[in-house]
Design a protein around this motif. Structure first.
Motif, PDB file in Angstrom:
ATOM      1  N   ARG A 182     -10.100   5.067 -11.288  1.00 47.86           N
ATOM      2  CA  ARG A 182      -8.646   4.979 -11.381  1.00 47.86           C
ATOM      3  C   ARG A 182      -8.098   3.857 -10.511  1.00 47.86           C
ATOM      4  O   ARG A 182      -6.897   3.713 -10.370  1.00 47.86           O
ATOM      5  CB  ARG A 182      -7.995   6.313 -10.979  1.00 47.86           C
ATOM      6  N   ASP A 183      -8.981   3.063  -9.911  1.00 47.07           N
ATOM      7  CA  ASP A 183      -8.552   1.935  -9.097  1.00 47.07           C
ATOM      8  C   ASP A 183      -8.072   0.808 -10.018  1.00 47.07           C
ATOM      9  O   ASP A 183      -8.331   0.821 -11.220  1.00 47.07           O
ATOM     10  CB  ASP A 183      -9.691   1.462  -8.184  1.00 47.07           C
ATOM     11  N   TRP A 184      -7.370  -0.148  -9.434  1.00 42.53           N
ATOM     12  CA  TRP A 184      -6.792  -1.231 -10.231  1.00 42.53           C
ATOM     13  C   TRP A 184      -7.835  -1.964 -11.065  1.00 42.53           C
ATOM     14  O   TRP A 184      -7.627  -2.225 -12.239  1.00 42.53           O
ATOM     15  CB  TRP A 184      -6.098  -2.242  -9.329  1.00 42.53           C
ATOM     16  N   ASP A 215      -9.376   8.143   1.974  1.00 40.61           N
ATOM     17  CA  ASP A 215     -10.064   6.846   2.035  1.00 40.61           C
ATOM     18  C   ASP A 215     -10.371   6.458   3.474  1.00 40.61           C
ATOM     19  O   ASP A 215     -11.470   5.982   3.774  1.00 40.61           O
ATOM     20  CB  ASP A 215      -9.209   5.745   1.384  1.00 40.61           C
ATOM     21  N   GLU A 274     -10.055   6.806  -5.745  1.00 40.12           N
ATOM     22  CA  GLU A 274      -9.694   6.162  -7.005  1.00 40.12           C
ATOM     23  C   GLU A 274     -10.905   5.512  -7.661  1.00 40.12           C
ATOM     24  O   GLU A 274     -11.068   5.572  -8.876  1.00 40.12           O
ATOM     25  CB  GLU A 274      -8.593   5.114  -6.786  1.00 40.12           C
ATOM     26  N   GLU A 275     -11.766   4.879  -6.861  1.00 42.88           N
ATOM     27  CA  GLU A 275     -12.940   4.210  -7.412  1.00 42.88           C
ATOM     28  C   GLU A 275     -13.915   5.224  -8.025  1.00 42.88           C
ATOM     29  O   GLU A 275     -14.490   4.966  -9.081  1.00 42.88           O
ATOM     30  CB  GLU A 275     -13.631   3.386  -6.332  1.00 42.88           C
ATOM     31  N   GLN A 315       1.705   2.628  -3.490  1.00 37.27           N
ATOM     32  CA  GLN A 315       0.657   2.828  -4.483  1.00 37.27           C
ATOM     33  C   GLN A 315       0.246   4.268  -4.696  1.00 37.27           C
ATOM     34  O   GLN A 315       0.107   4.716  -5.811  1.00 37.27           O
ATOM     35  CB  GLN A 315      -0.606   2.081  -4.074  1.00 37.27           C
ATOM     36  N   THR A 331      -8.615  -5.687  -2.463  1.00 37.66           N
ATOM     37  CA  THR A 331      -7.990  -4.587  -1.735  1.00 37.66           C
ATOM     38  C   THR A 331      -8.970  -4.015  -0.724  1.00 37.66           C
ATOM     39  O   THR A 331     -10.149  -4.348  -0.725  1.00 37.66           O
ATOM     40  CB  THR A 331      -7.575  -3.445  -2.683  1.00 37.66           C
ATOM     41  N   ARG A 381      -4.742   8.167   0.606  1.00 38.31           N
ATOM     42  CA  ARG A 381      -4.976   7.103   1.588  1.00 38.31           C
ATOM     43  C   ARG A 381      -5.716   7.656   2.799  1.00 38.31           C
ATOM     44  O   ARG A 381      -6.620   7.011   3.335  1.00 38.31           O
ATOM     45  CB  ARG A 381      -3.644   6.455   1.993  1.00 38.31           C
ATOM     46  N   HIS A 406     -10.889   1.979  -1.897  1.00 38.63           N
ATOM     47  CA  HIS A 406     -10.152   3.202  -2.228  1.00 38.63           C
ATOM     48  C   HIS A 406     -11.136   4.137  -2.926  1.00 38.63           C
ATOM     49  O   HIS A 406     -11.205   4.190  -4.150  1.00 38.63           O
ATOM     50  CB  HIS A 406      -8.958   2.892  -3.143  1.00 38.63           C
ATOM     51  N   ARG A 441       0.819  -1.210   0.000  1.00 37.41           N
ATOM     52  CA  ARG A 441       0.000   0.000   0.000  1.00 37.41           C
ATOM     53  C   ARG A 441       0.856   1.265   0.000  1.00 37.41           C
ATOM     54  O   ARG A 441       0.515   2.242  -0.644  1.00 37.41           O
ATOM     55  CB  ARG A 441      -0.931  -0.017   1.211  1.00 37.41           C
ATOM     56  N   LYS A 454     -13.667  -7.525  -8.766  1.00 34.47           N
ATOM     57  CA  LYS A 454     -13.179  -6.647  -7.703  1.00 34.47           C
ATOM     58  C   LYS A 454     -13.810  -7.078  -6.382  1.00 34.47           C
ATOM     59  O   LYS A 454     -15.026  -7.149  -6.270  1.00 34.47           O
ATOM     60  CB  LYS A 454     -13.547  -5.206  -8.008  1.00 34.47           C
TER      61      LYS A 454
END
Length: 157
Positions: free
Chosen positions: A134-136, A50, A129-130, A41, A123, A47, A126, A38, A150
Motif C-alpha cells: 500500500r506504499d506509494w 514504522d 504499508e510496504e 499521509q 521516502t 507511523r 514504511h 509525512r 523506490k
C-alpha cells in the motif's frame, strides 16, 4: 533530456540529491517534485509502528509532534523549496508542487501532463504499508504506466 517525477515526503538531504542526480550518469535530468508532508499521509499509529520496526523508539514516542493539517502544509512548503534549491545547485532543472489530497492521482496527472520517463519514490521506510503493498511505489506501479523506482532516504532531514 530525461524527465523524472520525484515523490518525496520531506526535504531532500545532500546524500539524497547526490543519489538521484547520479542515477542517469551524465545525461541531463529534469525533476518534477511532488511533496506530501509525512503528517498528511497516514495516521500516527502506522507511523509509530514504522518507527518501532526501525528501532527508533524515541521517534515513535514523538509521533504526536509531527505537524498535521495547516502546520504540515507550512512544513511541506519549506521542505519543497529546500529540495528544489538543492536540485538546482546540483545542476538539474527542477520544479515542484505540494500534494494535499490524493498523491497517486496527482502523480498520474503529472506523469501524463509532462510525459515523464520514470517515477522515483524517495521516502523513509514504511514497513506496514510496504508489507501490504500500500506504499506509494507499489501502488504507483499499477497506475502510472512508466517505470517506478523506490528508494529510501539516506538520512533524517
Amino acid at each position: 533530456m530525461f524527465t523524472s517525477v520525484l515523490m518525496i515526503e520531506k526535504a531532500l538531504t545532500s546524500a539524497d540529491v547526490e543519489f538521484v542526480t547520479s542515477l542517469h550518469g551524465d545525461e541531463p535530468v529534469s525533476f518534477h517534485v511532488l511533496l506530501q508532508p509525512r503528517g498528511d499521509q497516514a495516521d500516527r499509529l502506522l507511523r509509530a509502528i514504522d518507527d518501532v520496526a526501525l528501532g527508533e523508539l524515541d521517534e515513535a514516542a514523538r509521533e504526536g509532534e509531527t505537524p498535521e493539517g495547516e502546520e504540515a502544509k507550512g512544513f511541506g512548503e519549506r521542505a519543497l523549496e529546500v529540495s528544489l534549491q538543492a536540485l538546482h545547485a546540483a545542476g538539474c532543472e527542477a520544479e515542484g508542487r505540494l500534494v494535499e489530497d490524493h498523491p497517486l492521482d496527482a502523480l498520474k496527472s503529472l506523469v501524463d501532463e509532462i510525459g515523464a520517463d520514470e517515477v522515483i519514490v524517495l521516502t523513509d521506510p514504511h514497513y506496514v504499508e510496504e508489507f501490504f503493498h500500500r506504499d506509494w511505489a507499489s501502488r504507483a506501479r499499477h497506475k502510472v504506466g512508466v517505470p517506478v523506482l523506490k528508494l529510501f532516504s539516506h538520512s533524517k532531514a
